[in-house]
Design an enzyme around this catalytic site. Structure first.
Site, PDB file in Angstrom:
ATOM      1  N   LYS A  17       0.856  -1.207   0.000  1.00 33.71           N
ATOM      2  CA  LYS A  17       0.000   0.000   0.000  1.00 33.71           C
ATOM      3  C   LYS A  17       0.877   1.236   0.000  1.00 33.71           C
ATOM      4  O   LYS A  17       0.661   2.158  -0.772  1.00 33.71           O
ATOM      5  CB  LYS A  17      -0.878   0.013   1.245  1.00 33.71           C
ATOM      6  CG  LYS A  17      -1.508   1.372   1.559  1.00 33.71           C
ATOM      7  CD  LYS A  17      -2.378   1.364   2.789  1.00 33.71           C
ATOM      8  CE  LYS A  17      -1.632   1.665   4.055  1.00 33.71           C
ATOM      9  NZ  LYS A  17      -1.314   3.091   4.273  1.00 33.71           N
ATOM     10  N   ASN A  18       1.926   1.231   0.845  1.00 35.73           N
ATOM     11  CA  ASN A  18       2.730   2.434   1.033  1.00 35.73           C
ATOM     12  C   ASN A  18       3.747   2.673  -0.070  1.00 35.73           C
ATOM     13  O   ASN A  18       4.521   3.627   0.002  1.00 35.73           O
ATOM     14  CB  ASN A  18       3.405   2.396   2.404  1.00 35.73           C
ATOM     15  CG  ASN A  18       2.372   2.519   3.509  1.00 35.73           C
ATOM     16  OD1 ASN A  18       1.221   2.866   3.254  1.00 35.73           O
ATOM     17  ND2 ASN A  18       2.770   2.207   4.731  1.00 35.73           N
ATOM     18  N   ARG A  88      -4.640  10.608   3.804  1.00 34.71           N
ATOM     19  CA  ARG A  88      -3.479  11.466   4.040  1.00 34.71           C
ATOM     20  C   ARG A  88      -2.445  11.306   2.925  1.00 34.71           C
ATOM     21  O   ARG A  88      -1.786  12.282   2.519  1.00 34.71           O
ATOM     22  CB  ARG A  88      -2.883  11.064   5.378  1.00 34.71           C
ATOM     23  CG  ARG A  88      -1.636  11.743   5.660  1.00 34.71           C
ATOM     24  CD  ARG A  88      -0.949  11.259   6.902  1.00 34.71           C
ATOM     25  NE  ARG A  88       0.400  11.695   6.832  1.00 34.71           N
ATOM     26  CZ  ARG A  88       0.778  12.961   7.034  1.00 34.71           C
ATOM     27  NH1 ARG A  88      -0.132  13.843   7.355  1.00 34.71           N
ATOM     28  NH2 ARG A  88       2.010  13.316   6.920  1.00 34.71           N
ATOM     29  N   ASP A 112      -4.012  12.249  12.651  1.00 45.43           N
ATOM     30  CA  ASP A 112      -4.963  11.146  12.800  1.00 45.43           C
ATOM     31  C   ASP A 112      -4.667  10.463  14.136  1.00 45.43           C
ATOM     32  O   ASP A 112      -3.965  11.018  14.978  1.00 45.43           O
ATOM     33  CB  ASP A 112      -4.866  10.187  11.613  1.00 45.43           C
ATOM     34  CG  ASP A 112      -3.434   9.703  11.436  1.00 45.43           C
ATOM     35  OD1 ASP A 112      -3.084   9.270  10.342  1.00 45.43           O
ATOM     36  OD2 ASP A 112      -2.671   9.791  12.413  1.00 45.43           O
ATOM     37  N   ASP A 313       4.929   0.369  11.846  1.00 47.77           N
ATOM     38  CA  ASP A 313       3.640  -0.176  11.411  1.00 47.77           C
ATOM     39  C   ASP A 313       3.373  -1.569  11.956  1.00 47.77           C
ATOM     40  O   ASP A 313       2.240  -2.040  11.891  1.00 47.77           O
ATOM     41  CB  ASP A 313       3.538  -0.182   9.882  1.00 47.77           C
ATOM     42  CG  ASP A 313       3.406   1.217   9.339  1.00 47.77           C
ATOM     43  OD1 ASP A 313       3.585   1.402   8.120  1.00 47.77           O
ATOM     44  OD2 ASP A 313       3.164   2.139  10.132  1.00 47.77           O
TER      45      ASP A 313
HETATM   46  C1  EPZ Z   1       4.483   6.669   5.934  1.00 44.57           C
HETATM   47  O1  EPZ Z   1       3.821   7.733   6.594  1.00 44.57           O
HETATM   48  C2  EPZ Z   1       3.500   5.507   5.917  1.00 44.57           C
HETATM   49  N1  EPZ Z   1       2.290   5.890   5.187  1.00 44.57           N
HETATM   50  C3  EPZ Z   1       3.145   5.127   7.351  1.00 44.57           C
HETATM   51  O2  EPZ Z   1       2.287   3.978   7.295  1.00 44.57           O
HETATM   52  C4  EPZ Z   1       4.419   4.742   8.091  1.00 44.57           C
HETATM   53  O3  EPZ Z   1       4.099   4.456   9.431  1.00 44.57           O
HETATM   54  C5  EPZ Z   1       5.411   5.917   8.033  1.00 44.57           C
HETATM   55  O4  EPZ Z   1       5.658   6.267   6.653  1.00 44.57           O
HETATM   56  C6  EPZ Z   1       6.740   5.573   8.694  1.00 44.57           C
HETATM   57  O5  EPZ Z   1       7.292   4.448   8.085  1.00 44.57           O
HETATM   58  C7  EPZ Z   1       2.309   5.893   3.833  1.00 44.57           C
HETATM   59  O6  EPZ Z   1       3.331   5.624   3.215  1.00 44.57           O
HETATM   60  C8  EPZ Z   1       1.017   6.231   3.154  1.00 44.57           C
HETATM   61  P1  EPZ Z   1       6.815  10.012   7.959  1.00 44.57           P
HETATM   62  P2  EPZ Z   1       4.459   9.228   6.569  1.00 44.57           P
HETATM   63  O7  EPZ Z   1       6.736  11.214   7.095  1.00 44.57           O
HETATM   64  O8  EPZ Z   1       5.089   9.463   5.253  1.00 44.57           O
HETATM   65  C9  EPZ Z   1       6.725  13.333  11.376  1.00 44.57           C
HETATM   66  C10 EPZ Z   1       0.305   2.757   7.632  1.00 44.57           C
HETATM   67  O9  EPZ Z   1      -0.337   2.296   8.579  1.00 44.57           O
HETATM   68  N2  EPZ Z   1       6.806  14.277  10.250  1.00 44.57           N
HETATM   69  O10 EPZ Z   1       8.028   9.157   7.919  1.00 44.57           O
HETATM   70  O11 EPZ Z   1       3.417  10.168   7.025  1.00 44.57           O
HETATM   71  C11 EPZ Z   1       5.378  12.606  11.412  1.00 44.57           C
HETATM   72  O12 EPZ Z   1       4.425  13.378  12.132  1.00 44.57           O
HETATM   73  C12 EPZ Z   1       0.927   4.129   7.735  1.00 44.57           C
HETATM   74  O13 EPZ Z   1       0.460   2.163   6.530  1.00 44.57           O
HETATM   75  C13 EPZ Z   1       6.853  15.627  10.536  1.00 44.57           C
HETATM   76  O14 EPZ Z   1       6.805  16.039  11.691  1.00 44.57           O
HETATM   77  O15 EPZ Z   1       5.567   9.059   7.691  1.00 44.57           O
HETATM   78  C14 EPZ Z   1       5.721  11.314  12.127  1.00 44.57           C
HETATM   79  O16 EPZ Z   1       5.729  11.540  13.519  1.00 44.57           O
HETATM   80  C15 EPZ Z   1       0.829   4.712   9.139  1.00 44.57           C
HETATM   81  N3  EPZ Z   1       6.920  16.518   9.505  1.00 44.57           N
HETATM   82  C16 EPZ Z   1       7.145  11.020  11.651  1.00 44.57           C
HETATM   83  O17 EPZ Z   1       7.663  12.264  11.159  1.00 44.57           O
HETATM   84  C17 EPZ Z   1       6.952  16.111   8.196  1.00 44.57           C
HETATM   85  O18 EPZ Z   1       7.032  16.977   7.295  1.00 44.57           O
HETATM   86  C18 EPZ Z   1       7.203   9.991  10.552  1.00 44.57           C
HETATM   87  O19 EPZ Z   1       6.493  10.490   9.462  1.00 44.57           O
HETATM   88  C19 EPZ Z   1       6.914  14.736   7.934  1.00 44.57           C
HETATM   89  C20 EPZ Z   1       6.845  13.825   8.972  1.00 44.57           C
END
Ligand code: EPZ
Length: 433
Positions: A17-18, A88, A112, A313
């Site tokens: 999915k991701n 998202r 979320d 995850d």
């Molecule tokens: C992706 O989310 C995945 N989703 C998530 O899977 C996964 O948990 C995550 O990567 C980490 O591996 C998709 O790919 C659709 P991040 P993403 O940007 O891109 C903070 C699932 O269940 N952050 O690495 O949103 C953020 O708040 C989902 O399949 C900022 O603060 O993850 C988080 O605390 C859940 N500012 C952390 O970094 C930003 O600009 C990780 O976020 C970007 C992120």
């Protein structure tokens, strides 16, 4: 579901999915026909397909797991609020749109149940590439009328989404871009491989430093999505919790090294299956791994971290495993600040879990007892399903639409593996995330 089942048999794993959602967004970068294979049949793919259609693309399923995306020369630039609210990952069109059209208007994705989910790193990186950004009426408005120019970008955190958006922007920027402290998840490598096949020039794939030499245009390509390592890991943990024997087919063992090692520590027998069984060997339908468990698992300590650390995850599933394991363990969540929200639902099943900030101490119980619980996000829902499989009596997981967003055909696959599970009317208001 009725607890007490032992999961046994072979289960195929769909595309990630991701990754698939970002590969769909990447198709916007090249006018023409992009063909994607191994796309999972989940709601989020339908939402992303609708988003692409509203931007002017034609998206059609052409067979099991196959998507044909026809992108015209002229495409729109706005991702509607209702679509971004529902998913998202819609934010992933921001980079491609700015790069291809010189502007983008994407609704600000909310947080979320697992955390604030900021996008500041996405926006800061786009500004460094020369875009001007504004927040207007709930939308992020990005403009780059003269195109983007390469830059040296350092991410404060190896954000998966920010790395993907900036990579998809940089491939059409003038000059060279370096993205440092970039995320290195297998899904990032999958996207980079597709972009390279489209004509992008990317070095450092799989490392924390991506170097991109911008090109004038890209060509559409035919790409197969990488296997979903999180779904594969969910089945592996389900085998251990139910003292079962599951062969997970189509998965890439190298994408779950640390997870499978943890399950071995818990007492499971883990064997590679088919293929080269090597590192990133082709994840053909006969490759994968087999997980067998003959007794109650031992509790295992886990610390979630960006790749190559333990994936956040799979944190809910390992908490479910520890809830029925021998002994006590600590699970530390370093990626999302609110991912322990679902612990309250686990406690309804009789789990003994104490959380304190980033840490959860789980004391294994010999039995859990079935109860009505509620999925708060995709992975929490999957964790609760696994817990329900081993709890005494009946467990009802409400808001199961969360689970459907990440696990195509989950209940049917569970039944095929021996679980007593069926769908019932949802006791909770079926909302839309
Ligand atoms: C992706 O989310 C995945 N989703 C998530 O899977 C996964 O948990 C995550 O990567 C980490 O591996 C998709 O790919 C659709 P991040 P993403 O940007 O891109 C903070 C699932 O269940 N952050 O690495 O949103 C953020 O708040 C989902 O399949 C900022 O603060 O993850 C988080 O605390 C859940 N500012 C952390 O970094 C930003 O600009 C990780 O976020 C970007 C992120």
């Amino acid at each position: 579901m009725l607890g007490g089942a032992r999961l046994a048999g072979a289960v195929p794993v769909a595309g990630a999915k991701n990754s698939a959602l970002k590969l769909m967004a990447a198709a916007l970068l090249a006018p023409g026909t992009t063909l994607l294979e191994r796309v999972p049949a989940i709601l989020d793919v339908e939402i992303m397909a609708e988003l692409l259609r509203r931007l002017g693309a034609d998206v059609a399923g052409t067979g099991p797991g196959q998507l044909r995306i026809e992108v015209p020369q002229q495409i729109g630039h706005q991702a509607d609020y209702d679509l971004v609210r529902r998913m998202r990952a819609s934010i992933s069109v921001l980079g491609p749109l700015v790069a291809r059209v010189g502007r983008a208007q994407v609704a600000l994705p909310g947080g979320d149940a697992i955390g604030s989910r900021g996008v500041d790193l996405h926006l800061a990186g786009l500004e460094q590439l020369g875009a001007t950004l504004a927040h207007e009426h709930g939308y992020i408005v990005a403009r780059a009328p003269r195109g983007l120019a390469g830059a040296n970008i350092w991410l404060d955190f190896p954000s998966v989404g920010a790395t993907e958006n900036l990579l998809m922007a940089a491939v059409l920027a003038r000059g060279t871009t370096v993205i440092d402290n970039a995320a290195r998840e297998p899904e990032i490598c999958d996207l980079a491989q597709m972009l390279s096949a489209m004509g992008a020039k990317i070095d450092g794939v799989g490392t924390s430093t991506l170097e991109v030499i911008g090109v004038d245009h890209l060509e559409p390509t035919h790409h197969t999505t990488v296997a979903d390592r999180i779904v594969a890991g969910t089945w592996a943990i389900g085998a251990v919790m139910t003292h079962g024997d599951i062969t997970v087919l189509g998965a890439v063992p190298a994408h779950l090294e640390l997870v499978l090692d943890k399950l071995t520590q818990a007492g499971a027998d883990v064997d590679r299956v088919g293929g080269t069984g090597g590192t990133d060997g082709p994840d053909g339908p006969d490759t994968g791994f087999r997980v067998r468990m003959a007794h109650r698992p031992r509790a295992v300590d886990v610390v979630t971290l960006p790749w190559p650390g333990f994936p956040t995850d799979l944190q809910p599933m390992v908490i479910a495993l520890n809830s029925v394991a021998e002994g006590a363990a600590m699970v530390t969540e370093n990626v999302f600040e609110s991912r322990f929200m679902f612990v309250n639902e686990m406690v309804r099943l009789g789990a003994s879990i104490r959380t304190d900030g980033h840490h959860a101490v789980v004391r294994g119980q010999s039995r859990l007892s079935g109860a009505p619980v509620r999925a708060t996000d995709i992975r929490a829902g999957a964790g609760l399903v696994l817990a329900g499989l081993v709890a005494d009596g009946v467990t009802t997981v409400g808001q199961a639409f969360h689970v459907d967003r990440g696990y195509p055909g989950f209940d049917a696959q569970l039944r095929e593996l021996g679980a007593d599970v069926r769908r019932v009317p949802d006791p909770y208001e079926v909302g839309q995330e």
